[in-house]
Design a protein around this motif. Structure first.
Motif, PDB file in Angstrom:
ATOM      1  N   ASN B  74       0.794  -1.228   0.000  1.00  0.00           N
ATOM      2  CA  ASN B  74       0.000   0.000   0.000  1.00  0.00           C
ATOM      3  C   ASN B  74       0.835   1.292   0.000  1.00  0.00           C
ATOM      4  OD1 ASN B  74      -2.481   1.348   0.105  1.00  0.00           O
ATOM      5  ND2 ASN B  74      -2.472   1.418   2.346  1.00  0.00           N
ATOM      6  N   GLY B  75       1.910   1.293  -0.783  1.00  0.00           N
ATOM      7  CA  GLY B  75       2.715   2.522  -0.902  1.00  0.00           C
ATOM      8  C   GLY B  75       4.123   2.394  -0.333  1.00  0.00           C
ATOM      9  N   LEU B  76       4.350   1.389   0.467  1.00  0.00           N
ATOM     10  CA  LEU B  76       5.661   1.145   1.086  1.00  0.00           C
ATOM     11  C   LEU B  76       6.479   0.188   0.198  1.00  0.00           C
ATOM     12  CD1 LEU B  76       6.369   2.244   4.016  1.00  0.00           C
ATOM     13  CD2 LEU B  76       6.181  -0.122   4.745  1.00  0.00           C
ATOM     14  N   PRO B  77       7.784   0.224   0.168  1.00  0.00           N
ATOM     15  CA  PRO B  77       8.623   1.266   0.747  1.00  0.00           C
ATOM     16  C   PRO B  77       8.593   2.602  -0.007  1.00  0.00           C
ATOM     17  CG  PRO B  77       9.987  -0.450  -0.256  1.00  0.00           C
ATOM     18  CD  PRO B  77       8.570  -0.897  -0.370  1.00  0.00           C
ATOM     19  N   GLY B  78       8.279   2.624  -1.297  1.00  0.00           N
ATOM     20  CA  GLY B  78       8.235   3.911  -2.006  1.00  0.00           C
ATOM     21  C   GLY B  78       9.569   4.627  -1.908  1.00  0.00           C
ATOM     22  N   ALA B  79       9.505   5.922  -1.607  1.00  0.00           N
ATOM     23  CA  ALA B  79      10.732   6.721  -1.513  1.00  0.00           C
ATOM     24  C   ALA B  79      11.624   6.273  -0.358  1.00  0.00           C
ATOM     25  CB  ALA B  79      10.382   8.200  -1.340  1.00  0.00           C
ATOM     26  N   LEU B  80      11.064   5.498   0.571  1.00  0.00           N
ATOM     27  CA  LEU B  80      11.843   5.040   1.736  1.00  0.00           C
ATOM     28  C   LEU B  80      12.683   3.801   1.428  1.00  0.00           C
ATOM     29  CD1 LEU B  80       9.085   5.453   4.520  1.00  0.00           C
ATOM     30  CD2 LEU B  80      10.849   7.100   3.833  1.00  0.00           C
ATOM     31  N   VAL B  81      12.652   3.341   0.172  1.00  0.00           N
ATOM     32  CA  VAL B  81      13.322   2.073  -0.172  1.00  0.00           C
ATOM     33  C   VAL B  81      14.814   2.091   0.162  1.00  0.00           C
ATOM     34  CG1 VAL B  81      13.765   2.617  -2.620  1.00  0.00           C
ATOM     35  CG2 VAL B  81      13.437   0.234  -1.910  1.00  0.00           C
ATOM     36  N   LYS B  82      15.442   3.277   0.098  1.00  0.00           N
ATOM     37  CA  LYS B  82      16.888   3.345   0.387  1.00  0.00           C
ATOM     38  C   LYS B  82      17.183   2.925   1.832  1.00  0.00           C
ATOM     39  CE  LYS B  82      16.773   7.774  -0.893  1.00  0.00           C
ATOM     40  NZ  LYS B  82      15.338   8.149  -0.850  1.00  0.00           N
ATOM     41  N   TRP B  83      16.231   3.194   2.740  1.00  0.00           N
ATOM     42  CA  TRP B  83      16.435   2.794   4.136  1.00  0.00           C
ATOM     43  C   TRP B  83      16.238   1.301   4.316  1.00  0.00           C
ATOM     44  CZ3 TRP B  83      19.051   6.417   6.189  1.00  0.00           C
ATOM     45  CH2 TRP B  83      18.846   7.726   5.775  1.00  0.00           C
ATOM     46  N   PHE B  84      15.355   0.716   3.510  1.00  0.00           N
ATOM     47  CA  PHE B  84      15.210  -0.740   3.519  1.00  0.00           C
ATOM     48  C   PHE B  84      16.507  -1.381   3.019  1.00  0.00           C
ATOM     49  CE2 PHE B  84      10.590  -1.917   4.047  1.00  0.00           C
ATOM     50  CZ  PHE B  84      10.132  -0.645   4.366  1.00  0.00           C
ATOM     51  N   GLU B  85      17.069  -0.836   1.951  1.00  0.00           N
ATOM     52  CA  GLU B  85      18.336  -1.359   1.421  1.00  0.00           C
ATOM     53  C   GLU B  85      19.437  -1.296   2.479  1.00  0.00           C
ATOM     54  OE1 GLU B  85      17.272   0.771  -2.739  1.00  0.00           O
ATOM     55  OE2 GLU B  85      19.395   0.788  -2.187  1.00  0.00           O
ATOM     56  N   GLU B  86      19.502  -0.154   3.179  1.00  0.00           N
ATOM     57  CA  GLU B  86      20.595   0.048   4.152  1.00  0.00           C
ATOM     58  C   GLU B  86      20.436  -0.805   5.406  1.00  0.00           C
ATOM     59  OE1 GLU B  86      21.684   3.976   5.290  1.00  0.00           O
ATOM     60  OE2 GLU B  86      21.991   4.631   3.229  1.00  0.00           O
ATOM     61  N   THR B  87      19.224  -1.188   5.734  1.00  0.00           N
ATOM     62  CA  THR B  87      19.002  -1.934   6.982  1.00  0.00           C
ATOM     63  C   THR B  87      18.829  -3.430   6.703  1.00  0.00           C
ATOM     64  OG1 THR B  87      16.655  -1.373   6.834  1.00  0.00           O
ATOM     65  CG2 THR B  87      18.014   0.012   8.269  1.00  0.00           C
ATOM     66  N   VAL B  88      17.726  -3.805   6.066  1.00  0.00           N
ATOM     67  CA  VAL B  88      17.462  -5.237   5.852  1.00  0.00           C
ATOM     68  C   VAL B  88      18.078  -5.752   4.556  1.00  0.00           C
ATOM     69  CG1 VAL B  88      15.350  -5.227   7.209  1.00  0.00           C
ATOM     70  CG2 VAL B  88      15.210  -4.811   4.753  1.00  0.00           C
ATOM     71  N   SER B  89      18.478  -4.866   3.641  1.00  0.00           N
ATOM     72  CA  SER B  89      19.024  -5.201   2.319  1.00  0.00           C
ATOM     73  C   SER B  89      17.940  -5.801   1.421  1.00  0.00           C
ATOM     74  CB  SER B  89      20.227  -6.149   2.427  1.00  0.00           C
ATOM     75  OG  SER B  89      19.774  -7.481   2.587  1.00  0.00           O
ATOM     76  N   CYS B  90      18.280  -6.012   0.166  1.00  0.00           N
ATOM     77  CA  CYS B  90      17.293  -6.551  -0.796  1.00  0.00           C
ATOM     78  C   CYS B  90      16.832  -7.954  -0.395  1.00  0.00           C
ATOM     79  CB  CYS B  90      17.882  -6.555  -2.211  1.00  0.00           C
ATOM     80  SG  CYS B  90      17.950  -4.902  -2.928  1.00  0.00           S
ATOM     81  N   ASP B  91      17.758  -8.748   0.129  1.00  0.00           N
ATOM     82  CA  ASP B  91      17.399 -10.075   0.649  1.00  0.00           C
ATOM     83  C   ASP B  91      16.311  -9.973   1.711  1.00  0.00           C
ATOM     84  OD1 ASP B  91      18.462 -12.443  -0.315  1.00  0.00           O
ATOM     85  OD2 ASP B  91      20.452 -11.988   0.477  1.00  0.00           O
ATOM     86  N   GLY B  92      16.484  -9.062   2.636  1.00  0.00           N
ATOM     87  CA  GLY B  92      15.515  -8.858   3.710  1.00  0.00           C
ATOM     88  C   GLY B  92      14.158  -8.431   3.166  1.00  0.00           C
ATOM     89  N   MET B  93      14.163  -7.558   2.159  1.00  0.00           N
ATOM     90  CA  MET B  93      12.883  -7.126   1.569  1.00  0.00           C
ATOM     91  C   MET B  93      12.128  -8.307   0.987  1.00  0.00           C
ATOM     92  SD  MET B  93      13.423  -3.445  -0.288  1.00  0.00           S
ATOM     93  CE  MET B  93      15.156  -3.239  -0.663  1.00  0.00           C
ATOM     94  N   LEU B  94      12.870  -9.214   0.328  1.00  0.00           N
ATOM     95  CA  LEU B  94      12.213 -10.405  -0.246  1.00  0.00           C
ATOM     96  C   LEU B  94      11.653 -11.294   0.866  1.00  0.00           C
ATOM     97  CD1 LEU B  94      14.586 -11.368  -3.205  1.00  0.00           C
ATOM     98  CD2 LEU B  94      12.421 -10.101  -3.293  1.00  0.00           C
ATOM     99  N   LYS B  95      12.366 -11.378   1.973  1.00  0.00           N
ATOM    100  CA  LYS B  95      11.890 -12.168   3.110  1.00  0.00           C
ATOM    101  C   LYS B  95      10.635 -11.531   3.730  1.00  0.00           C
ATOM    102  CE  LYS B  95      14.317 -14.690   6.777  1.00  0.00           C
ATOM    103  NZ  LYS B  95      15.578 -14.765   7.549  1.00  0.00           N
ATOM    104  N   MET B  96      10.603 -10.212   3.754  1.00  0.00           N
ATOM    105  CA  MET B  96       9.456  -9.495   4.326  1.00  0.00           C
ATOM    106  C   MET B  96       8.195  -9.649   3.468  1.00  0.00           C
ATOM    107  SD  MET B  96      11.609  -6.093   5.360  1.00  0.00           S
ATOM    108  CE  MET B  96      10.496  -4.985   6.190  1.00  0.00           C
TER     109      MET B  96
END
Lengths: 181, 181
Positions: B74-96
């Motif tokens: 529903n709109g996430l991560p959107g512009a906040l994606v860089k913080w997802f990359e820096e914290t959980v990384s792309c692997d983490g996003m796929l797990k989420m």
């Protein structure tokens, strides 16, 4: 030097709580056009907010922000938790953490007091665990998914008095009182 | 009126790409102390960035930001994606996203051109799907998990030329060219 400041907030409950714990008569003020810098790190967010508020009001200010860190997520959502609430909601956050073994979380509150020269930051943290489902009707935001260490209830299942006695905000205010004395 | 502006970026590749598509000789400039407002909404982020850059440089400016929306979120991560990359990384996003059935995503790029009076916003979107694992060595950020509609490769598996010919940034620049003409 920093005993006289305005608390920049639109929330009268926060003003009352802070006044009581700091043992100060706090004047509060709402500032339009104040915004939060994009970072999950609460220290960065409150520093930035304090500088902005000072530059608008030209008087000593206090600002506050809080967030929730999922330890499996290495700092996320942190200060960005409000955007998680607005998009995926607390239910969605629980679904996002399902694939991770570590369900520990840390509730964090930061206050910044700034007079244009000195910046005092006070931080309160409460360790805990994410519940497996939404629980409770009290509190707000992510209170319904956070179980503080040593308790079986979520913040959302506690009365406001119970929560406020042990919360990350209470700890941050206790810390701030020390910093200011 | 908006034909002369400085592109506020530290990335020479973006300057070259934008100059070519807009058919303009673009001057670029890096601005220290520019920050991004906390929102997943790219329109809000670029508007704010353009106002800040104008107020610092006092000349017409162009700014850019991009992000990735997971439609299940529903709109996430959107512009906040860089913080997802820096914290959980792309692997983490796929797990989420594992617990969600909808794996569709939208890559978004926004440009804002602002001269202190008129704000022109151009937006380019590319629909696609999240890959089941990290794929590719090309590109940057979340390129390795985004498969644009009509393709089997992730952005990260495409050559820069292939990606740039179909990307959300290309579409935003095409849109901006129309807006400016």
């Amino acid at each position: 030097m920093l005993s006289q400041f305005k608390f920049v907030t639109g929330n009268p409950n926060k003003v009352r709580e802070a006044s009581e714990i700091l043992d100060l008569t706090l004047e509060s003020v709402q500032v339009d056009g104040l915004f939060e810098v994009q970072s999950p790190d609460l220290d960065i967010v409150v520093r930035h907010k304090a500088e902005q508020a000072f530059s608008i009001l030209q008087c000593p200010v206090m600002v506050e922000d809080s967030g929730l860190v999922f330890n499996a997520w290495n700092g996320l959502p942190g200060a960005l938790v409000k955007w998680f609430e607005e998009t995926v909601s607390c239910d969605g956050m629980l679904k996002m953490i399902e694939g991770f073994d570590d369900r520990s979380a840390t509730a964090i509150c930061c206050f910044a007091v700034y007079d244009g020269k000195d910046m005092k930051i006070a931080r309160g943290e409460v360790n805990g665990t994410l519940s497996s489902s939404i629980r409770g009707n009290s509190g707000f935001g992510w209170d319904v998914i956070f179980i503080p260490e040593g308790y079986e209830q979520t913040y959302g299942e506690m009365s406001p008095n119970e929560k406020n006695a042990i919360s990350h905000r209470k700890r941050a205010l206790d810390q701030l009182k020390q910093e200011l004395s």
